[in-house]
Design an enzyme around this catalytic site. Structure first.
Site, PDB file in Angstrom:
ATOM      1  NE  ARG A 137      39.889  27.248  50.306  1.00 38.16           N
ATOM      2  CZ  ARG A 137      40.661  28.230  50.602  1.00 38.16           C
ATOM      3  NH1 ARG A 137      41.899  27.823  50.048  1.00 38.16           N
ATOM      4  NH2 ARG A 137      40.399  29.567  50.602  1.00 38.16           N
ATOM      5  CG  HIS A 192      40.931  30.144  39.284  1.00 39.45           C
ATOM      6  ND1 HIS A 192      41.654  29.352  40.353  1.00 39.45           N
ATOM      7  CD2 HIS A 192      41.261  31.431  39.792  1.00 39.45           C
ATOM      8  CE1 HIS A 192      42.268  30.189  40.856  1.00 39.45           C
ATOM      9  NE2 HIS A 192      42.347  31.343  40.517  1.00 39.45           N
ATOM     10  CE1 TYR A 202      42.052  30.501  44.812  1.00 41.70           C
ATOM     11  CE2 TYR A 202      40.334  29.971  46.440  1.00 41.70           C
ATOM     12  CZ  TYR A 202      41.220  30.833  45.461  1.00 41.70           C
ATOM     13  OH  TYR A 202      40.443  31.925  44.983  1.00 41.70           O
ATOM     14  CG  HIS A 221      46.886  30.514  42.542  1.00 40.33           C
ATOM     15  ND1 HIS A 221      46.535  30.659  43.893  1.00 40.33           N
ATOM     16  CD2 HIS A 221      45.973  31.167  41.600  1.00 40.33           C
ATOM     17  CE1 HIS A 221      45.270  31.583  43.915  1.00 40.33           C
ATOM     18  NE2 HIS A 221      45.218  32.001  42.428  1.00 40.33           N
ATOM     19  CD  GLU A 258      45.811  34.123  40.087  1.00 36.25           C
ATOM     20  OE1 GLU A 258      45.476  35.209  40.870  1.00 36.25           O
ATOM     21  OE2 GLU A 258      44.963  33.244  39.803  1.00 36.25           O
ATOM     22  CG  ASP A 264      45.177  39.366  41.484  1.00 38.32           C
ATOM     23  OD1 ASP A 264      45.321  40.316  42.052  1.00 38.32           O
ATOM     24  OD2 ASP A 264      44.270  38.275  41.704  1.00 38.32           O
ATOM     25  CG  HIS A 314      47.699  38.098  43.367  1.00 38.12           C
ATOM     26  ND1 HIS A 314      47.460  36.812  42.771  1.00 38.12           N
ATOM     27  CD2 HIS A 314      46.859  38.333  44.474  1.00 38.12           C
ATOM     28  CE1 HIS A 314      46.618  36.053  43.473  1.00 38.12           C
ATOM     29  NE2 HIS A 314      46.236  37.081  44.415  1.00 38.12           N
ATOM     30  CG  HIS A 339      42.164  37.315  38.570  1.00 37.92           C
ATOM     31  ND1 HIS A 339      42.909  36.331  39.428  1.00 37.92           N
ATOM     32  CD2 HIS A 339      41.609  36.787  37.694  1.00 37.92           C
ATOM     33  CE1 HIS A 339      42.373  35.164  38.625  1.00 37.92           C
ATOM     34  NE2 HIS A 339      41.736  35.501  37.670  1.00 37.92           N
ATOM     35  CG  ASP A 371      46.790  36.809  47.755  1.00 36.38           C
ATOM     36  OD1 ASP A 371      46.003  37.691  47.240  1.00 36.38           O
ATOM     37  OD2 ASP A 371      46.545  35.766  47.552  1.00 36.38           O
ATOM     38  CG  HIS A 373      41.881  39.808  46.343  1.00 33.90           C
ATOM     39  ND1 HIS A 373      41.204  39.075  45.470  1.00 33.90           N
ATOM     40  CD2 HIS A 373      43.017  39.399  46.571  1.00 33.90           C
ATOM     41  CE1 HIS A 373      42.154  38.266  44.982  1.00 33.90           C
ATOM     42  NE2 HIS A 373      43.421  38.485  45.552  1.00 33.90           N
ATOM     43  CD  GLU A 415      40.438  36.274  41.329  1.00 33.10           C
ATOM     44  OE1 GLU A 415      40.382  35.119  41.103  1.00 33.10           O
ATOM     45  OE2 GLU A 415      41.098  36.819  41.885  1.00 33.10           O
TER      46      GLU A 415
END
Length: 281
Positions: free
Chosen positions: A41, A71, A74, A111, A146, A180, A183, A215, A228, A230, A260
């Site tokens: 975050r 990664h 976000y 992203h 991604e 992904d 995704h 992913h 989105d 998962h 993930e």
């Protein structure tokens, strides 16, 4: 295909350092893993420990751990409407890539961002602008765009949008794609019934040589839902049979697969062992 050709792992916490992540990966039965470069975050990255990196590199070689997939957080939005947020994204990516040079030859996934009602074309231009400001030919990390589900104003919901970013980047040789499965399914690519056709389309638009990581996730929602969300492998709308075809596909099976899924350590160990078994048959 034999068991050794499936390179699979999951996201691990980087809070305790690289050597601890390596040991955790081996305990889970993984031979690759992913980690957030800092709190997902946002926030400052933990200081690098040269002794930890040296210890990990020795452990990695001893235990055959493959490519790492870092990664970005976000909160990093390269095409945000507010300039201060774009500045944060640029500075974060630049810092992350400089730090990753201490572990050369790995991958940095992010992203692409959300254009926040500026329009996809503006978003694409801003993302490419950041990459042109940050990428340099001496870097030793490949940056991955991604594939996105297309919720809200996300950029990267189609192969064409990702290609448009790549085409605007000067050092495009440093760019790849992380696909992904959740995704692309949520974006409308039917990998359940038409995996070969989806990969053919990917190859035509982007080129399979740019596909560098997967992913591996199931999806709680239906094809083209743009949600989105998962799901654990086999507990979603894509299904275990289709995901097994993904890990066994000759165009994909050599890539690092990162789980993930919503799991604890025991759940990840179970999914890693399950996919190794299915991939070996």
């Amino acid at each position: 295909m034999n068991e050794q050709t499936l390179h699979i792992g999951c996201h691990l916490s980087s809070a305790k350092g690289f050597l601890a992540m390596g040991r955790e990966a081996v305990a889970l039965g993984a031979d690759v893993f992913a980690f957030f470069t800092r709190n997902p975050r946002g926030g400052r990255a933990k200081e690098l420990d040269p002794a930890d990196i040296e210890g990990f590199l020795a452990f990695q070689q001893e235990h055959g751990i493959g490519t790492l997939v870092a990664h970005a957080p976000y909160t990093m939005n390269a095409c945000a409407a507010k300039e201060n947020l774009r500045t944060f994204a640029r500075e974060t990516m630049d810092d992350d890539l400089n730090r990753l040079d201490h572990l050369p030859g790995n991958l940095y996934n992010f992203h692409p961002g959300s254009h926040v009602k500026q329009g996809a074309e503006t978003g694409i231009e801003l993302i490419a602008q950041q990459l042109n400001e940050v990428l340099h030919p001496e870097q030793r990390t490949t940056v991955l765009l991604e594939t996105m589900a297309g919720k809200g104003t996300e950029v990267g919901r189609s192969f064409e949008e990702l290609r448009a970013i790549i085409d605007r980047v000067e050092h495009a040789e440093l760019l790849g794609i992380c696909l992904d499965t959740c995704h692309v399914w949520d974006a409308g690519y039917d990998i359940q019934n038409h995996l070969d056709e989806v990969l053919t389309e990917f190859d035509r638009i982007i080129g399979l040589s740019r596909l560098r990581a997967i992913h591996l996730n199931d999806s709680q929602n239906g094809l083209g839902s743009h949600k989105d969300r998962h799901a654990r492998l086999g507990e979603g709308e894509i299904g275990l049979e289709a995901l097994t075809r993904v890990v066994r596909h000759p165009a994909l099976c050599h890539l690092p697969f990162i789980l993930e899924t919503p799991n604890d350590a025991a759940g990840y160990a179970r999914e890693i062992a399950m996919m190794r078994e299915f991939a070996s048959k």
